[in-house]
Write a protein that holds these residues in place. Structure first.
Motif, PDB file in Angstrom:
ATOM      1  N   SER A 115       3.728   1.833  10.727  1.00  0.00           N
ATOM      2  CA  SER A 115       3.773   3.111  10.862  1.00  0.00           C
ATOM      3  C   SER A 115       4.399   3.869  11.823  1.00  0.00           C
TER       4      SER A 115
ATOM      5  N   ASP B 156      -3.875  -6.921   9.293  1.00  0.00           N
ATOM      6  CA  ASP B 156      -5.514  -7.072   8.922  1.00  0.00           C
ATOM      7  C   ASP B 156      -5.381  -8.141   8.090  1.00  0.00           C
TER       8      ASP B 156
ATOM      9  N   ASP C  69       0.179  -2.795  12.194  1.00  0.00           N
ATOM     10  CA  ASP C  69      -1.430  -3.177  11.848  1.00  0.00           C
ATOM     11  C   ASP C  69      -1.539  -4.493  11.050  1.00  0.00           C
TER      12      ASP C  69
ATOM     13  N   ARG D 268      -1.984   7.641  10.334  1.00  0.00           N
ATOM     14  CA  ARG D 268      -2.699   6.333  10.743  1.00  0.00           C
ATOM     15  C   ARG D 268      -4.014   7.018  11.750  1.00  0.00           C
TER      16      ARG D 268
ATOM     17  N   GLU E  93      -1.723  -3.849  16.457  1.00  0.00           N
ATOM     18  CA  GLU E  93      -3.314  -4.134  16.451  1.00  0.00           C
ATOM     19  C   GLU E  93      -3.659  -5.274  15.370  1.00  0.00           C
TER      20      GLU E  93
ATOM     21  N   LEU F 233       0.846  -1.204   0.018  1.00  0.00           N
ATOM     22  CA  LEU F 233       0.073   0.121  -0.062  1.00  0.00           C
ATOM     23  C   LEU F 233       0.897   1.298   0.043  1.00  0.00           C
TER      24      LEU F 233
ATOM     25  N   ILE G  59      -8.924  -0.576   1.735  1.00  0.00           N
ATOM     26  CA  ILE G  59      -7.453  -0.784   2.021  1.00  0.00           C
ATOM     27  C   ILE G  59      -6.590   0.507   1.678  1.00  0.00           C
ATOM     28  N   GLN G  60      -6.917   1.315   0.947  1.00  0.00           N
ATOM     29  CA  GLN G  60      -6.262   2.448   0.594  1.00  0.00           C
ATOM     30  C   GLN G  60      -7.175   3.503  -0.037  1.00  0.00           C
ATOM     31  N   ALA G  61      -7.024   4.786   0.653  1.00  0.00           N
ATOM     32  CA  ALA G  61      -8.035   5.820   0.486  1.00  0.00           C
ATOM     33  C   ALA G  61      -7.464   7.182  -0.367  1.00  0.00           C
TER      34      ALA G  61
ATOM     35  N   ASN H 200       0.994  -3.608   7.990  1.00  0.00           N
ATOM     36  CA  ASN H 200       1.377  -2.158   7.843  1.00  0.00           C
ATOM     37  C   ASN H 200       2.091  -1.634   8.884  1.00  0.00           C
TER      38      ASN H 200
ATOM     39  N   ARG I 103      -8.119   2.681  15.175  1.00  0.00           N
ATOM     40  CA  ARG I 103      -9.317   1.665  14.974  1.00  0.00           C
ATOM     41  C   ARG I 103     -10.626   1.965  15.530  1.00  0.00           C
ATOM     42  N   GLU I 104     -11.842   1.784  15.024  1.00  0.00           N
ATOM     43  CA  GLU I 104     -13.030   2.027  15.657  1.00  0.00           C
ATOM     44  C   GLU I 104     -13.475   0.962  16.782  1.00  0.00           C
TER      45      GLU I 104
ATOM     46  N   HIS J 265       0.526   4.399   1.512  1.00  0.00           N
ATOM     47  CA  HIS J 265       0.664   5.476   2.495  1.00  0.00           C
ATOM     48  C   HIS J 265       1.551   4.824   3.600  1.00  0.00           C
ATOM     49  N   PRO J 266       1.430   3.641   3.927  1.00  0.00           N
ATOM     50  CA  PRO J 266       2.284   3.201   5.355  1.00  0.00           C
ATOM     51  C   PRO J 266       3.884   3.327   4.975  1.00  0.00           C
TER      52      PRO J 266
ATOM     53  N   SER K  42     -15.866  -3.528  16.172  1.00  0.00           N
ATOM     54  CA  SER K  42     -16.377  -2.148  16.030  1.00  0.00           C
ATOM     55  C   SER K  42     -17.791  -2.128  16.197  1.00  0.00           C
TER      56      SER K  42
ATOM     57  N   LEU L  52      -9.138   0.427   6.896  1.00  0.00           N
ATOM     58  CA  LEU L  52      -7.533   0.019   7.535  1.00  0.00           C
ATOM     59  C   LEU L  52      -7.135   1.383   8.224  1.00  0.00           C
ATOM     60  N   PRO L  53      -6.358   1.126   9.559  1.00  0.00           N
ATOM     61  CA  PRO L  53      -6.125   2.308  10.201  1.00  0.00           C
ATOM     62  C   PRO L  53      -5.030   3.101   9.211  1.00  0.00           C
ATOM     63  N   ARG L  54      -4.132   2.460   8.315  1.00  0.00           N
ATOM     64  CA  ARG L  54      -3.374   3.152   7.580  1.00  0.00           C
ATOM     65  C   ARG L  54      -3.841   3.093   6.130  1.00  0.00           C
ATOM     66  N   ALA L  55      -5.009   3.411   6.009  1.00  0.00           N
ATOM     67  CA  ALA L  55      -5.667   3.592   4.529  1.00  0.00           C
ATOM     68  C   ALA L  55      -5.256   4.948   4.293  1.00  0.00           C
ATOM     69  N   THR L  56      -5.166   5.779   5.212  1.00  0.00           N
ATOM     70  CA  THR L  56      -4.821   7.267   5.093  1.00  0.00           C
ATOM     71  C   THR L  56      -3.555   7.658   5.369  1.00  0.00           C
ATOM     72  N   GLU L  57      -3.484   8.821   4.934  1.00  0.00           N
ATOM     73  CA  GLU L  57      -1.779   9.392   5.009  1.00  0.00           C
ATOM     74  C   GLU L  57      -1.355   9.275   6.328  1.00  0.00           C
TER      75      GLU L  57
ATOM     76  N   ILE M 193      -2.639  -8.374   5.529  1.00  0.00           N
ATOM     77  CA  ILE M 193      -1.837  -6.868   5.168  1.00  0.00           C
ATOM     78  C   ILE M 193      -1.230  -6.646   6.571  1.00  0.00           C
TER      79      ILE M 193
END
Lengths: 256, 256, 256, 256, 256, 256
Positions: free
Chosen positions: D42, D117, D115, F73, D62, D21, F119-121, D40, F76-77, D23-24, D78, F66-71, D38
């Motif tokens: 961070s 997943d 992470d 982290r 996690e 991916l 998984i990636q945003a 990751n 997690r909910e 971002h990580p 969740s 995923l927690p790290r789908a974004t730039e 997966i």
């Protein structure tokens, strides 16, 4: 020489008081040095949803500490609104370990609830819980047999637990107290049957590692400790002890 | 004659064991008939957010029961993820009651945590908790005085609690056990000081009501019980008891 | 003279508006000075699990405040994800009090839900809730009787609540507003029936204590207030009031 | 012969895709047979409260499964509002294992979040997570070194994990898939370093027990599997692999 | 002809009572037919963490219903321990809508809390909340301007909301009540400024779809409704209304 | 020219990989530029409580990142113990949208669970989820038809979603990526059927407003994008695509 004067392979003073509280079917106060745990066994006449109609029983364990069991006060898990990862891990361990020496078919559609409440902590609370819970469970189950609710005694063998670890000096030690546990390089919890077989083995290098030969040394010391614990359990259980693991076929199998 | 042979205005056997656990600053096991509560007092060197910088202290209480303190097993509040209304009500009562006899300015910016853990329940757990917690708190505070953390003893009077109630026969009774409590028409918890003043009065007609004259009878019996409880607390505290409420001005005021 | 010009034993202006909202079976807006509470009663055709099959009903109460009922905004309990101890204590009190004047067998397997929502708070919200909820409940139950769902009116007596307290000057006062409540040395909530009997008595020395003679003074003033509140309830209920506690045997018993 | 045709001591097909991916700081898709995770890593520029100001870093892990990673759909944690005991146990294991081969002082006051997943599950998800997470962590840390945020490479040795177990026939087997895991008499997860030392050992008799000699057989097979996994990790990491555990003193120590 | 006799493009009776409760800086009871919502605006002298130090303010909204606002009683979200998806969606909508007509830089580092509490529900509670909340916010902000806390009035335009929908007969309708809403094929909530621009548009085919031309019809009817709502808001606000959107540049821009 | 070189009305690169995971009845990985979402459809042989015995089915959607789908982290909910308002809003949208093109009576008492795991945003995760989920659902439903569990194909039309928005330059744009989304004055998500009708329209002025003519421009561009997305879905579905919306009556109706 250890911090409390014990030899490397020496257990702390152990005492198991049976019939500790009046309501539970089985109730024990186990004292391992300064660690004190109330272990209660309760019989519930139903099983969790995943077992309904399967004709077998279940053993479920819960573990908790009084907020001031420890040197500084901990926040209650009921106040936090959730049970910690550590608590869950210990609860799962206690239940799993006990299920290994109970014939779940034989107890029928019942749940045996095990409650281990640590009122004073000085290391080894999870292994003391298992050792005490085995006695509480045996007492509770024995009542079911007496009341003709069960045709035979469903406990197949003794079960006890202790810890071993490695510290700088003198190396491998048995039954760590809190101070020893805090500085240990390796920490291992071992659950064994009276027949000397393993039920559970959890060894962790705390930011450290251990070799195959260190592992052998730890297993040897643990084995000695478990034997002594089984003897103490036997004494605490009195006549009930004789009914445990009495099935000859099983017994010989275990010694292979 | 009552179910356990007591007279209407007779307390159950009461025992207060001090120094029960090793970690807490004050630790007590109080036994009231078959009710057993571990009361621990812990000193924390800070106050809750709403009091920060006010130069006074706080007393906070928590109350819990072992799952098998009762005849049938209760689900742990930590497993349910929330504290019940009953528990909250009792916790608030214990804290409020103790704050009435402690000079909060005198203890400085500290919190005294009171933990009341019922290990066996047979009615009257909340009043036993208050009576025991008073002793645990006095022990903890006494340590602060000894260590010169406090200039003088900040406990202004004795404090004890008991229950009274009305049952069909013989009417008004003192210190109800579980069976009596279950069938009582009226149930009242009373917290009083050593000087005989009220701190808290909680009377409830359980799907029933009570008259002004019944109230007077209950108060008279409660007053007698509290005096006996204070004497038992005094004995348990030994020399520390002499330091309580020693300020003469205050004492005479209380007797008006 | 009190902060708002009232005499020591004078209630605030009280108003009870019936039929306040259109959906609930019984709906009331009660105004006690600046305190305003919406009290709704709802009929549910089933009982909580612990009563199923017992052939009797239940009364369950919930209490809440709008975030800005008070001078500074409070965080919603739904946002916090849990109900506070204070809220639980009040909810339990309201339900318990109402159950004392309703014949639960007579209402059959139904739950009467009482919702007390404080839209403006100036002290005495829990006692205003009880006084208003009694009227809402009577309205709801009256509808069941009208619709022939119930053979007779199951409310056995009037029920109202108020507060009394002790402040420095002038001493014992009735129906405290928020400012008085904040500075009171003693605070007591009293729930009484129309026949003048106690249902609930909750007196608290706020970091203070009170004597037996002070207690008598407070009870006398409370008794006067409750009588006036019952009269206001009677007027609000109109014809329905005549059906309450009409059973002669019961009535005379209550006056003993 | 095993259910999928493998030999007793044969791993499933393993593949580690790096840079999975965008971002990580470190991102890996590890495939172990039909198990796909997966992993990751961070970098967060702060540490948990208990470590603040201590000048060392932390590794926190996690673990989660997609609801439909398994044959039947699981409810999201969740949605349930809480993390299961199983998940907590796995998360704690992954973090603890990785911390054993990272010099926490050397990474400074940073947290490395791992992470894992699971997008498809067929047994061995926790060991696949550790094996994959080690590669993701190495990639992330390598970026810090490249950017001169760290003076040297803080990973002291390779780390991989696998499972071993005992089934009726053929006995001890390596790297259990879901079907094998479900019927295993004994299940053991083993985490080892590249130097062949143990980091974590978790063996469980599933309602069964195991002997000391069975333990030796399992350890031998696990050791073989770990060596193969380390080789696959090495290949996936390319040049970065050379920086791991390069400190000679440390290396020789590990082989003792 | 509609179920309550209205024409297709006719609003229900609308009433806005200002100064409804005494504590909030801005307080309104809005009545839209049988829907009644208390809208309170509170000023808090700080912003959420993500805005600290940015020199701008924030508007945060919360929405709730009394359990018996509806025909059958709903469980309180505080009792359930969590806020529903529907509530969250509405809260987010109200806050977002209001932020579009308030100059957040101009209000400084303050949060304006909007509380919309539905005491009676008959459809359109979210749009009534927005329309009422705009008035409550304007009142609260006006107090800040009066007290010289703000140099100029920061509300840039009027803002109101209503619903439109499509039912079998007569097709497109304005301001749906609960019965109409339940049978609507399409349901659309529209938030517009006084200048006739869109702030939010949320149209949903309820297990159905709608065409571009149906969309145009709905927008036309909504636009008419919003103009009437703005006039009612203007009247309710009196003199304060003149300060809204007074900046000429902005105003002309909006009419383009 | 846009930040990634696209024309104003140009979609990003879209790819839909079917059969992505092995367990779910329908499984898709949808890629929209750098946004990647795993969409799984699961069949459960029962419906939620509110539909039991109604003879119709339901579609329920869950969405997670995923927690790290974004730039950076995200927490997690499941760790936070609650689902955010944003997540709930998206989940409700996905479920509602899909229900508009599935004949719920035709699927019988079944729930189709849709899980969208990002998984990636890079912007547009909710619209990508809908577009991908439609394909996953069609695959799952097609399996039921093949297995003769359903007599006919219950999907009545194609369904896809995209975003449009307004940025300073060049104005109205299609399919916003994260950078564009962050700076957009207006943001609109549109769900449409293959027949070109609206299912859902959600337009928001982000602290801004939009005119009726800007709305028309956005709708035109969205309509073009949806057509292209439907074509990509058709290709991904292959033969299954021919069964969708095949009922002639319905089809012609949709084109009116």
């Amino acid at each position: 020489m250890r911090v409390d004067g014990r030899k490397a392979d020496e257990l702390r003073n152990i005492h198991i008081e049976t019939g500790y509280l009046k309501h539970p079917e089985g109730s024990v106060l186990i004292t391992v040095g300064d660690t004190k745990v109330i272990c209660n066994a309760s019989i519930e006449e139903r099983v969790p949803p995943f077992l309904r109609g399967e004709g077998k029983g279940w053993i479920s364990a819960e573990y908790s500490m009084l907020p001031r069991a420890t040197e500084t006060r901990n926040i209650r898990e009921s106040s936090k609104g959730k049970v910690s990862g550590r608590t869950m891990e210990i609860q799962r361990l206690i239940g799993r370990a006990l299920r290994a020496v109970v014939d779940l078919e034989a107890i029928g559609e019942r749940t045996i609830w095990i409650d281990c409440d640590v009122i004073q902590a000085d290391g080894g609370t999870r292994t003391a819980s298992i050792t005490g819970a085995f006695v509480a469970l045996s007492l509770a189950v024995s009542k079911l047999v007496e009341e003709k609710e069960l045709p035979s005694f469903p406990v197949t063998d003794f079960l006890a637990a202790t810890s071993v670890g490695i510290i700088e000096d003198p190396g491998v030690i048995l039954d760590l107290n809190y101070i020893e546990d805090s500085s240990a390089l390796v920490d291992m919890n071992i659950v064994m049957t009276g027949a000397g077989e393993f039920v559970e083995l959890q060894g962790t290098g705390e930011e450290s590692t251990f070799t195959a030969s260190q592992l052998q040394d730890m297993l040897a010391v643990a084995s000695k400790g478990i034997k002594e614990l089984s003897a103490i359990q036997k004494e605490a259980l009195g006549e009930i002890a004789d009914k445990i693991g009495s099935k000859p076929a099983n017994g010989s199998e275990n010694q292979s």
